[in-house]
Design a protein around this motif. Structure first.
Motif, PDB file in Angstrom:
ATOM      1  N   PRO A 136      -9.946   0.495   6.789  1.00 46.80           N
ATOM      2  CA  PRO A 136     -11.411   0.818   7.010  1.00 46.80           C
ATOM      3  C   PRO A 136     -11.409   2.200   7.904  1.00 46.80           C
ATOM      4  O   PRO A 136     -12.346   2.922   7.371  1.00 46.80           O
ATOM      5  CB  PRO A 136     -11.852  -0.456   7.767  1.00 46.80           C
ATOM      6  N   TRP A 167     -12.928   5.788   6.235  1.00 42.23           N
ATOM      7  CA  TRP A 167     -14.009   6.542   6.891  1.00 42.23           C
ATOM      8  C   TRP A 167     -13.661   7.847   7.177  1.00 42.23           C
ATOM      9  O   TRP A 167     -14.411   8.873   7.075  1.00 42.23           O
ATOM     10  CB  TRP A 167     -14.524   5.877   8.159  1.00 42.23           C
ATOM     11  N   THR A 202      -3.992   5.418   2.234  1.00 41.43           N
ATOM     12  CA  THR A 202      -5.714   5.458   2.031  1.00 41.43           C
ATOM     13  C   THR A 202      -6.247   6.758   2.308  1.00 41.43           C
ATOM     14  O   THR A 202      -7.114   7.142   1.345  1.00 41.43           O
ATOM     15  CB  THR A 202      -6.053   4.555   3.150  1.00 41.43           C
ATOM     16  N   LEU A 251     -17.502   2.496  -0.805  1.00 42.83           N
ATOM     17  CA  LEU A 251     -17.173   1.217  -1.156  1.00 42.83           C
ATOM     18  C   LEU A 251     -17.059   1.111  -2.681  1.00 42.83           C
ATOM     19  O   LEU A 251     -16.215   0.492  -3.246  1.00 42.83           O
ATOM     20  CB  LEU A 251     -17.822   0.055  -0.726  1.00 42.83           C
ATOM     21  N   LEU A 264     -13.455   4.093  -2.920  1.00 38.96           N
ATOM     22  CA  LEU A 264     -12.333   2.822  -2.622  1.00 38.96           C
ATOM     23  C   LEU A 264     -11.653   2.574  -4.014  1.00 38.96           C
ATOM     24  O   LEU A 264     -10.587   2.600  -4.297  1.00 38.96           O
ATOM     25  CB  LEU A 264     -12.862   1.789  -2.039  1.00 38.96           C
TER      26      LEU A 264
END
Length: 240
Positions: free
Chosen positions: A50, A54, A116, A143, A147
């Motif tokens: 997460p 971001w 990521t 999302l 992602l």
């Protein structure tokens, strides 16, 4: 060498060696090994994906991402285990569980975070702009666009992290009554010459488990990632 092979074969043929409930059984130790590895990976993913998502979406933290991967490469896994074992013993915590778990989570953080971040940053800017132009919120863009498109790179980081965890659980048997399949290697060394067969069998078991995990991640990637994204990911940077 033939004597050691014979000893390893005899060790594998012991009655309790294939028990799912006896701690001496390979299935029992394999489940223990995988449980530690999988739990550590899940916790590390929840802690890192997460914030990395971001930061990459907002194009912040590039220096942090670079620093994390460098720190991850510099940290000795055995040193972490010893450190957390010492702290747990001083704080009267369960030294059979927490030191190894915390050390494993710490080892899994760098590849998950950096992959990521790298995956999201490498997403085609036109796709992001198109989503923003159709009214997607920033959260929806992260999302629903960034992602999924960065998933191949994230899974590559998870694969590297998990294989590192599988190897480190075996090392953890030195300070942990569990330690999965590494328990056989440690117990074999404790016996001296009489334990060479157990050491060989335990080492082969760890290698086989790592190879099976590698194959499992390959199948997971093929199942979870559409073919077009898999091809595209070959052109994306992977910071492992």
């Amino acid at each position: 060498m033939s004597n050691i092979l014979s000893e390893a074969w005899d060790w594998l043929g012991q009655p309790n060696r294939w028990s799912w409930t006896d701690p001496a059984g390979i299935p029992y130790r394999t489940v223990e090994h995988l449980s530690f590895s999988a739990l550590s990976l899940v916790i590390a993913a929840a802690l890192t994906i997460p914030p990395a998502l971001w930061l990459a979406h907002s194009r912040r933290g590039a220096l942090l991402a670079s620093s994390v991967v460098n720190i991850g490469r510099a940290i000795p896994s055995f040193g972490l285990i010893i450190l957390f074992w010492f702290l747990a013993s001083r704080w009267d915590l369960n030294t059979d569980f927490w030191p190894l778990l915390i050390a494993l989570v710490a080892l899994a953080l760098p590849p998950l975070f950096t992959n990521t971040y790298a995956g999201v940053v490498s997403v085609d800017a036109d796709a992001v702009d198109a989503a923003r132009g159709t009214g997607y919120t920033e959260g929806q863009i992260m999302l629903r666009i960034e992602l999924p498109l960065s998933l191949p790179v994230i899974l590559a980081g998870a694969r590297v992290a998990f294989l590192q965890l599988v190897a480190t659980v075996a090392i953890g048997a030195i300070v942990n009554d569990g330690g999965g399949l590494g328990r056989y290697i440690v117990d074999g060394f404790a016996q001296g010459r009489a334990g060479y067969g157990e050491i060989l069998a335990g080492g082969v078991a760890v290698v086989v488990l790592a190879l099976l995990c590698e194959g499992a991640f390959t199948l997971i990637t093929r199942w979870a990632v559409p073919k077009g994204l898999t091809i595209q990911s070959a052109r994306q940077p992977q910071v492992l």
